[in-house]
Design an enzyme around this catalytic site. Structure first.
Site, PDB file in Angstrom:
ATOM      1  CG  ASP A   1     -42.903  12.068   0.531  1.00 14.11           C
ATOM      2  OD1 ASP A   1     -43.814  12.372  -0.261  1.00 14.11           O
ATOM      3  OD2 ASP A   1     -42.316  12.889   1.257  1.00 14.11           O
TER       4      ASP A   1
ATOM      5  CG  ASP B   1     -44.443  15.871  -3.459  1.00 10.67           C
ATOM      6  OD1 ASP B   1     -44.069  16.494  -2.462  1.00 10.67           O
ATOM      7  OD2 ASP B   1     -44.142  16.194  -4.623  1.00 10.67           O
TER       8      ASP B   1
ATOM      9  CD  GLU C   1     -46.484  19.370  -0.309  1.00 10.88           C
ATOM     10  OE1 GLU C   1     -45.646  20.224   0.000  1.00 10.88           O
ATOM     11  OE2 GLU C   1     -46.455  18.763  -1.394  1.00 10.88           O
TER      12      GLU C   1
ATOM     13  CG  HIS D   1     -38.971  18.189   3.379  1.00 13.39           C
ATOM     14  ND1 HIS D   1     -40.266  17.922   3.734  1.00 13.39           N
ATOM     15  CD2 HIS D   1     -38.954  18.147   2.022  1.00 13.39           C
ATOM     16  CE1 HIS D   1     -40.987  17.723   2.663  1.00 13.39           C
ATOM     17  NE2 HIS D   1     -40.221  17.846   1.604  1.00 13.39           N
ATOM     18  CG  ASP D   2     -40.893  21.405   1.346  1.00 10.16           C
ATOM     19  OD1 ASP D   2     -39.826  21.093   0.801  1.00 10.16           O
ATOM     20  OD2 ASP D   2     -41.970  20.801   1.151  1.00 10.16           O
TER      21      ASP D   2
END
Ligand code: GLC
Length: 528
Positions: A105, A214, A272, A333-334
């Site tokens: 990431d 990201d 993303e 994870h969000d």
């Protein structure tokens, strides 16, 4: 008959199963209560057994960890918390020995406020070269006491923080779309792009197979930073009309990134991209931009056949025009874990199992969030004192944030921390009710969720019926859906409340055992 996916001529990522590791919560190898790269390495055998092709490792670069590592103070080093550079080199080498790829990431939109660039910017004068790497502006109002515009931060409060100049006077403001500790970079500054290219090469040269980028729709800002017409105070949301994101200049940035990646033929960049409009989404995956972009429609979808079908059709339509590869994910994870999103309890687990089979039946790349394969629910009753997501503080304790989906993995044993760490406590507490969900408890159990994942991933990889780039919808009873891959696989989802008759064919796998030729409610089956 269509030939099976030819993995020798197709780029590997086109049909890969990626496994997203949230390193803090995966496995702790040094007994400090927080997961690390050594922990991932220790569990490579498990990941190989699960059958995944690649890992997406959430940020492990140097970071003060204000936003779980998405606040990076040195993008070309690994934080000691995760074991340092050596641990990364070891992980890459051992994963490759097991034919598992490693994607990292990276965070191009912002740095940590402890990045040397930002400390230099604070120490330098207004309008200096140091400040020009970030987005500093004078405030509004006679004494500059109002922020430069009305943008809110995704984590609550204004997206601007005022600095104090060297002489002690109140000075300019800097932009942070996320926390104040995450100042946005100024991508109009060539130094920023050049530095990011250096970071890409640094990791690619160490053997990394690609990156998850990201906030890949966020780096370019609109000219003049105009006010938003409407300011939402709800956290962690933005939509297509949101000026802060998805500005046209972002595509030049992706083209530059792609040029670097093209020097490394097998490398992949996955963005993303929170963009709903299909045409605008497809722009990110044109042949000279990102290889893949996350499509979050399935991760946001309720368990109804209409919603699931619409999400699938939309996701396919979003990449169709540019012939890019679709991506599928049920959670990350969000967002809330899918078991909970589908209603929780036994029903939530049954539905999550069914949706995993739908997702793995689709053409394209699949992303599995660690813990999904165990059927973990969200941990929504973490004690307030344990909460770490910056959202909790920034919202004045009105929104709990994302910690509930970030609880460590229960590996073995009957009580927390379930073999995750040798420390007495893990960084977020693991609910004691998860004893039946540990890897150990599920691995030898044929009917467990982890076993279902293993079988599904294996079949998807070896059976020729999964071939073909698209799907054809079949007629089926109300509240159900069925589609067929060109290779011959038929996937049926029963989102109704009663068992349904299965179409003709042999059942290859089912998320719940069919009885008398009928598929139970909240279940999916694969037929050939
Ligand atoms: C992305 C990450 C999220 C992080 C944010 C800021 O949305 O997935 O976890 O908080 O970017 O970097």
């Amino acid at each position: 008959m269509t030939a099976p996916v030819d993995r020798t001529t197709q780029p590997w990522w086109r049909s890969a199963v990626f496994y997203q590791v949230y390193p803090r919560s995966f496995a702790d190898s040094d007994g400090d209560g927080t997961g690390d790269l050594g922990g991932i390495r220790d569990k490579l055998g498990y990941l190989e057994l699960l059958g995944v092709d690649a890992l997406w490792v959430c940020p492990v670069m140097r970071s003060p960890m204000v936003d779980g590592g998405y606040d990076v103070s040195d993008p070309r080093d690994i934080d000691p918390l995760f074991g340092g550079l050596e641990a990364m080199d070891e992980l890459i080498a051992e994963a490759h020995d097991r034919h598992i790829k490693i994607t990292m990431d990276l965070v191009p939109n912002h740095t940590s406020s402890e990045h040397p660039w930002f400390t230099a910017a604070l120490a330098a004068a207004p309008d200096s070269a140091e400040r020009a790497r970030y987005i500093f502006r004078p405030g509004r109002g006679p004494d500059g006491a109002q922020p430069p515009n009305n943008w809110p931060s995704i984590f609550g409060g204004p997206a601007w923080t005022r600095v104090t100049e060297a002489d002690g006077s109140p000075g300019d403001w800097y932009l942070h779309i996320f926390a104040p500790e995450q100042p946005d970079l100024n991508w109009d500054n060539p130094e920023v792009a050049a530095d990011f290219e250096q970071t890409l090469r640094f990791w690619l040269d160490r053997g990394v197979d690609g990156f998850r980028l990201d906030v890949a729709h966020g780096m370019a800002k609109p000219n003049g930073l105009p006010d938003l017409a409407e300011v939402s105070t709800k956290m962690l949301v933005h939509d297509d009309s949101d000026l802060r994101f998805n500005n046209p200049g972002v595509h030049d940035i992706h083209r530059r990134i792609r040029k670097v990646l093209d020097e490394y033929p097998d490398a992949v960049a996955i963005g993303e991209v929170w963009v709903d409009d299909n045409t605008r989404f497809s722009e990110y995956v044109r042949p000279d931009e990102l290889h893949l972009a996350f499509n979050f429609r399935l991760a946001e979808t309720a368990f109804t056949s209409d919603a699931v079908r619409a999400a699938i059709e939309n996701s396919l339509a979003a990449v169709g025009p540019v012939e890019a590869t679709p991506t599928w994910t049920l959670s990350n994870h969000d967002v809330e874990r899918e078991v909970t999103r589908y209603g929780g309890g036994a029903e939530g687990v049954a539905r999550a199992r069914a949706m995993m089979m739908v997702e793995l039946a689709l053409p394209g790349a699949v992303f599995i969030y660690n813990g999904s394969e165990l059927g973990l629910p969200n941990a929504d009753d973490l004690p307030e004192a344990a909460l770490r997501d910056p959202v909790w503080e920034r919202s004045g304790h009105t929104e709990r944030g994302r910690d509930g989906c970030r609880v460590p993995i229960p590996w073995e044993g009957a009580a927390p921390p379930f073999g995750f760490t040798t420390a007495a406590e893990s960084w977020l507490p693991i609910p004691s009710q998860w004893a039946a969900l540990t890897v150990e408890a599920q691995l030898e159990e044929l009917g467990s969720t982890v076993s279902l994942y293993r079988m599904a991933i294996e079949l998807r990889g070896v059976r020729k019926e999964f071939a073909g780039p698209d799907i054809e919808w079949f007629g089926c009873p109300a509240d159900c859906l069925a589609f067929r891959r060109p290779g011959g696989l038929v996937c049926v989802l029963n989102a109704s409340t009663a068992p349904i008759a299965l179409p003709p064919g042999d059942v290859l796998l089912a998320s719940a055992r069919p009885e008398h030729g009928k598929l139970p409610a909240n279940a999916a089956a694969w037929l050939v």
